[in-house]
Enzyme design. Sequence first.
Site, mmCIF file in Angstrom:
data_model
loop_
_atom_site.group_PDB
_atom_site.id
_atom_site.type_symbol
_atom_site.label_atom_id
_atom_site.label_comp_id
_atom_site.label_asym_id
_atom_site.label_seq_id
_atom_site.Cartn_x
_atom_site.Cartn_y
_atom_site.Cartn_z
ATOM 1 N N LEU A 188 1.053 41.031 59.463
ATOM 2 C CA LEU A 188 1.780 42.283 59.247
ATOM 3 C C LEU A 188 3.161 42.018 58.645
ATOM 4 O O LEU A 188 3.519 42.565 57.613
ATOM 5 C CB LEU A 188 1.918 43.047 60.566
ATOM 6 C CG LEU A 188 2.807 44.290 60.550
ATOM 7 C CD1 LEU A 188 2.249 45.349 59.598
ATOM 8 C CD2 LEU A 188 2.946 44.871 61.964
ATOM 9 N N THR A 229 1.727 33.875 63.176
ATOM 10 C CA THR A 229 1.320 32.978 64.258
ATOM 11 C C THR A 229 -0.123 32.529 64.096
ATOM 12 O O THR A 229 -1.015 33.334 63.838
ATOM 13 C CB THR A 229 1.492 33.679 65.614
ATOM 14 O OG1 THR A 229 2.861 34.048 65.786
ATOM 15 C CG2 THR A 229 1.074 32.765 66.757
ATOM 16 N N GLN A 242 21.786 26.934 84.284
ATOM 17 C CA GLN A 242 23.054 26.884 85.005
ATOM 18 C C GLN A 242 22.887 26.225 86.373
ATOM 19 O O GLN A 242 23.745 25.438 86.800
ATOM 20 C CB GLN A 242 23.615 28.306 85.169
ATOM 21 C CG GLN A 242 25.088 28.353 85.513
ATOM 22 C CD GLN A 242 25.967 27.928 84.338
ATOM 23 O OE1 GLN A 242 25.501 27.785 83.214
ATOM 24 N NE2 GLN A 242 27.251 27.714 84.608
ATOM 25 N N GLU A 296 6.405 40.913 68.529
ATOM 26 C CA GLU A 296 5.774 42.159 68.999
ATOM 27 C C GLU A 296 6.784 43.308 69.029
ATOM 28 O O GLU A 296 6.626 44.279 69.769
ATOM 29 C CB GLU A 296 5.159 41.984 70.394
ATOM 30 C CG GLU A 296 4.183 40.842 70.517
ATOM 31 C CD GLU A 296 2.800 41.166 70.002
ATOM 32 O OE1 GLU A 296 2.573 42.318 69.617
ATOM 33 O OE2 GLU A 296 1.957 40.266 69.988
#
Length: 387
Positions: free
Chosen positions: A124, A157, A337, A364
């Site tokens: 797309l 992908t 952290q 997405e």
Amino acid sequence: MIRDTQTLEALLATVTRFVHEQLVPAEALVAEADAIPAGLIEQMKSIGLFGLTIPEKYGGLGLTVEEEVRLVFELCRTSPAFRSIVGTNLGIGSQGILIDGTPTQKDRYLPKLASGETIASFALTEPEAGSDAASLRTTARREGDVYVLNGTKRYITNAPQAGVFTVMARTGTADQRAAGVSAFIVDADTPGITLGRIDRKMGLKGSHTCDVIFENCRVPAENLIGGVEGKGFATAMKTLDKGRIHIAAVAVGAAQRMLDDALRYAAERKQFGQPIGEFQLVQAMLADSRTELYAARCMVIDAAQKRDRGEAHSTEAACVKLFASEMCGRVANRTVQIFGGAGYMTECGVERFYRDVRLLRIYEGTSQIQQLVIARNMLREFERANG
């Protein structure tokens, strides 16, 4: 919608065991080699991971959306790259065919996708059409019994491994926007398809993307999804609604893995003669992460149940994708952290997850696009109720 609790629990146990015994030990190797070992992919096929969402009549497991997200929670307690190799078959690569394809298209392609024999890819995004999918420029011109495709798709992908593409292309004029977009099934070996170099990414090593270029690529007219022009944008949006729930589940699974690692480290790492988990500011980071993770998990299951019941869920899909992906980023930040200097080193693997999950807020539909979808849907609902 849980159809058979006992069967689902057995499947979840199998996936959980596979994740801990096979995938987690391979995380560093996959990151170093930027590739998933073929043996692991074959095991994924044997478990049925490529066909989780494809109906049983086509060789899949036919999971409901709630069953799917519960399984994704477990599958994603490891490197997101492992989920990515099966993800396009479960979602955007297969769902357009499943939702809007003709019986012949389903019979031809879905069994191969369910078995993992063929990897699907969803084409797309373009260089100048990402968030604004209705403005795509790839064209499909009808010539007799074929369509001739021309254009470039970007960041696709699994394109390097794909055997088939679901391609969005413009059959109408540019001013028709969404109404001029159609969806096509394009076999990867069709003449006229060229793949760009594999992208070098911040993270998600082992999951590959690249450009897909179509130059006078002749696609049989029978591969127009649904056999009707101008329905491609609607197909893409329906596919993305489900995909957003799936990505939210990915975020929950990854966040759970990071929180598990952070909790273990906080309980074992000592400073000033005591575990750092005894320090209240560390406890605050653990507590905030657990709270947000709980909220995201509940949201994912609620959205999945709405889809399973056939209720409108576009707003909920956007809400849960927005919240869960942002939550996952915050959990990743807190985990680094808590680990402190060790979290910045590659040996612990924490920094890898920190980089990997950053993408969840982008694909997405970016977080900003989710905000637009949510707000616009709210305004439409208000107008209908008060019109």
